[in-house]
Design a protein around this motif. Structure first.
Motif, PDB file in Angstrom:
ATOM      1  N   THR A 258      -2.396   9.228  -8.284  1.00 23.65           N
ATOM      2  CA  THR A 258      -2.506   8.534  -7.079  1.00 23.65           C
ATOM      3  C   THR A 258      -2.805   9.498  -5.842  1.00 23.65           C
ATOM      4  O   THR A 258      -2.039  10.410  -5.738  1.00 23.65           O
ATOM      5  CB  THR A 258      -1.393   7.645  -6.650  1.00 23.65           C
ATOM      6  OG1 THR A 258      -1.056   6.803  -7.737  1.00 23.65           O
ATOM      7  CG2 THR A 258      -1.374   6.868  -5.349  1.00 23.65           C
TER       8      THR A 258
ATOM      9  N   ARG B 102      -3.216   9.530  -1.755  1.00 28.88           N
ATOM     10  CA  ARG B 102      -2.949   9.060  -0.540  1.00 28.88           C
ATOM     11  C   ARG B 102      -3.324   9.752   0.489  1.00 28.88           C
ATOM     12  O   ARG B 102      -3.690  10.858   0.691  1.00 28.88           O
ATOM     13  CB  ARG B 102      -1.200   8.832  -0.339  1.00 28.88           C
ATOM     14  CG  ARG B 102      -0.618   8.094  -1.348  1.00 28.88           C
ATOM     15  CD  ARG B 102       1.077   7.869  -1.330  1.00 28.88           C
ATOM     16  NE  ARG B 102       1.434   7.361  -2.392  1.00 28.88           N
ATOM     17  CZ  ARG B 102       1.727   6.096  -2.322  1.00 28.88           C
ATOM     18  NH1 ARG B 102       1.216   5.378  -1.503  1.00 28.88           N
ATOM     19  NH2 ARG B 102       2.393   5.418  -3.475  1.00 28.88           N
ATOM     20  N   ALA B 103      -3.593   8.857   1.587  1.00 31.39           N
ATOM     21  CA  ALA B 103      -4.307   9.456   2.882  1.00 31.39           C
ATOM     22  C   ALA B 103      -3.059  10.349   3.795  1.00 31.39           C
ATOM     23  O   ALA B 103      -1.703   9.906   3.707  1.00 31.39           O
ATOM     24  CB  ALA B 103      -4.735   8.202   3.769  1.00 31.39           C
ATOM     25  N   ALA B 104      -3.405  11.420   4.124  1.00 32.58           N
ATOM     26  CA  ALA B 104      -2.362  12.405   4.795  1.00 32.58           C
ATOM     27  C   ALA B 104      -1.807  11.649   5.793  1.00 32.58           C
ATOM     28  O   ALA B 104      -0.543  12.072   6.384  1.00 32.58           O
ATOM     29  CB  ALA B 104      -3.156  13.723   5.043  1.00 32.58           C
ATOM     30  N   ASP B 105      -2.507  10.893   6.775  1.00 36.78           N
ATOM     31  CA  ASP B 105      -1.901  10.270   8.055  1.00 36.78           C
ATOM     32  C   ASP B 105      -1.164   9.002   7.831  1.00 36.78           C
ATOM     33  O   ASP B 105       0.052   8.842   8.338  1.00 36.78           O
ATOM     34  CB  ASP B 105      -2.998  10.238   9.079  1.00 36.78           C
ATOM     35  CG  ASP B 105      -4.226   9.385   8.472  1.00 36.78           C
ATOM     36  OD1 ASP B 105      -4.280   9.328   7.334  1.00 36.78           O
ATOM     37  OD2 ASP B 105      -4.997   9.040   9.387  1.00 36.78           O
ATOM     38  N   THR B 106      -1.510   8.319   7.001  1.00 38.74           N
ATOM     39  CA  THR B 106      -0.950   6.838   6.920  1.00 38.74           C
ATOM     40  C   THR B 106      -0.110   6.716   5.468  1.00 38.74           C
ATOM     41  O   THR B 106       0.494   5.678   5.210  1.00 38.74           O
ATOM     42  CB  THR B 106      -1.988   5.574   6.852  1.00 38.74           C
ATOM     43  OG1 THR B 106      -2.700   6.136   5.762  1.00 38.74           O
ATOM     44  CG2 THR B 106      -2.827   5.820   8.060  1.00 38.74           C
ATOM     45  N   ASN B 107      -0.356   7.598   4.528  1.00 43.21           N
ATOM     46  CA  ASN B 107       0.234   7.749   3.345  1.00 43.21           C
ATOM     47  C   ASN B 107      -0.353   6.319   2.309  1.00 43.21           C
ATOM     48  O   ASN B 107       0.449   6.024   1.503  1.00 43.21           O
ATOM     49  CB  ASN B 107       1.854   7.564   3.102  1.00 43.21           C
ATOM     50  CG  ASN B 107       2.567   8.109   2.044  1.00 43.21           C
ATOM     51  OD1 ASN B 107       2.052   8.946   1.285  1.00 43.21           O
ATOM     52  ND2 ASN B 107       3.512   7.127   1.509  1.00 43.21           N
ATOM     53  N   GLU B 108      -1.233   5.830   2.657  1.00 46.35           N
ATOM     54  CA  GLU B 108      -2.049   4.728   2.097  1.00 46.35           C
ATOM     55  C   GLU B 108      -2.666   5.198   0.949  1.00 46.35           C
ATOM     56  O   GLU B 108      -3.290   6.206   0.963  1.00 46.35           O
ATOM     57  CB  GLU B 108      -2.932   4.010   2.895  1.00 46.35           C
ATOM     58  CG  GLU B 108      -3.583   2.617   2.441  1.00 46.35           C
ATOM     59  CD  GLU B 108      -4.797   2.371   3.380  1.00 46.35           C
ATOM     60  OE1 GLU B 108      -5.315   1.414   2.959  1.00 46.35           O
ATOM     61  OE2 GLU B 108      -4.963   2.727   4.521  1.00 46.35           O
ATOM     62  N   VAL B 109      -2.705   4.380  -0.310  1.00 48.47           N
ATOM     63  CA  VAL B 109      -3.483   4.779  -1.460  1.00 48.47           C
ATOM     64  C   VAL B 109      -4.878   4.918  -1.111  1.00 48.47           C
ATOM     65  O   VAL B 109      -5.201   3.522  -0.690  1.00 48.47           O
ATOM     66  CB  VAL B 109      -3.016   3.954  -2.397  1.00 48.47           C
ATOM     67  CG1 VAL B 109      -3.814   4.123  -3.928  1.00 48.47           C
ATOM     68  CG2 VAL B 109      -1.636   4.387  -3.100  1.00 48.47           C
TER      69      VAL B 109
END
Length: 255
Positions: free
Chosen positions: A97, A99-106
């Motif tokens: 997985t 994830r985006a570094a800023d939002t932790n969104e997958v």
């Protein structure tokens, strides 16, 4: 995820050889994100299409006009059950997985083989479905994957479809030299369909001389036709089949 768009339907009524029937051209909602489609089985997008198609069918059989056989055709945007397909295609893979570094969104899923130098089998993003072997969608017209084509099953009591014997109709490359190649944006699926009422099923299987020539197929298998391959249904209508003109209301006036 749900925006105003060009999606919708148009219904027309026809009389041919004393036979009346409705033709309904439809365009349903697409999958906005592969990642969201993958999360649940069935996906939330499948549920949205279910409600939209149910609404259209209810309008077709309203009480304002004489009831006749009907055909519903177009881009239903039916998709394979993404979660089940991925689990099958990547049964022996491990998932990574990202994830985006800023939002932790997958933002990305990477499926690698457990051995074989951890070869990447599938990369999944919002608008990326990059499977390493497209032949699985083309071999034997991809019919091994029809078990994951489940959206129509909800309407089996209201709609009928002839057996599918053509490959997934979407998403094809728009490169004019790649007529058989799929784009790696979405999982290939039978988005384009021709469905019918059960009374229409009886209509197309009858003819004056019992010559049942019915063809349900796609157009341009080796030629670039855009991102969708059009499908067609060819059949003969026997004179006098179905509802006679005398019973058709003024919504269908023959001049």
């Amino acid at each position: 995820q749900c925006k105003w768009s060009r999606k919708g339907f148009i219904r027309t009524r026809w009389c041919i050889t004393d036979c009346a029937f409705d033709l309904v051209n439809i365009h349903l909602f697409h999958d906005a994100s592969n990642l969201i489609a993958w999360e649940t089985s069935p996906s939330i997008y499948s549920g949205i299409r279910h409600k939209a198609l149910g609404y259209v069918l209810d309008r077709i059989i309203d009480q304002r006009f004489e009831k006749v056989s009907y055909f519903v055709f177009g881009d239903f945007n039916f998709r394979l059950d993404a979660k089940a397909v991925v689990e099958t295609l990547c049964a022996k893979a491990t998932m990574q997985t990202v994830r985006a570094a800023d939002t932790n969104e997958v933002v990305k899923l990477i499926f690698r083989e457990s051995d074989n130098d951890r070869k990447v089998m599938l990369q999944l993003e919002k608008k990326l479905f990059d499977y390493f072997n497209q032949d699985v969608f083309r071999d034997n017209n991809g019919t091994a994957l029809l078990e994951f084509d489940r959206e129509l099953s909800v309407f089996k009591d209201r709609l009928y479809e002839l057996d599918i014997s053509f490959p997934p109709s979407y998403p094809y490359s728009e490169d004019s030299s790649q007529g058989k190649q799929y784009m790696n944006t979405r999982c290939p699926a039978w988005c384009d369909r021709i469905l019918m009422s059960h009374s229409a099923k009886e209509l197309i299987l009858k003819s004056e001389n019992d010559e049942k020539i019915v063809i349900y197929d796609h157009i341009g298998p080796n030629v670039c036709m855009g991102d969708h391959k059009p499908v067609f249904l060819s059949f003969r209508i026997a004179a006098g089949a179905g509802k006679p003109i005398a019973n058709v209301h003024k919504c269908c006036v023959v001049q």
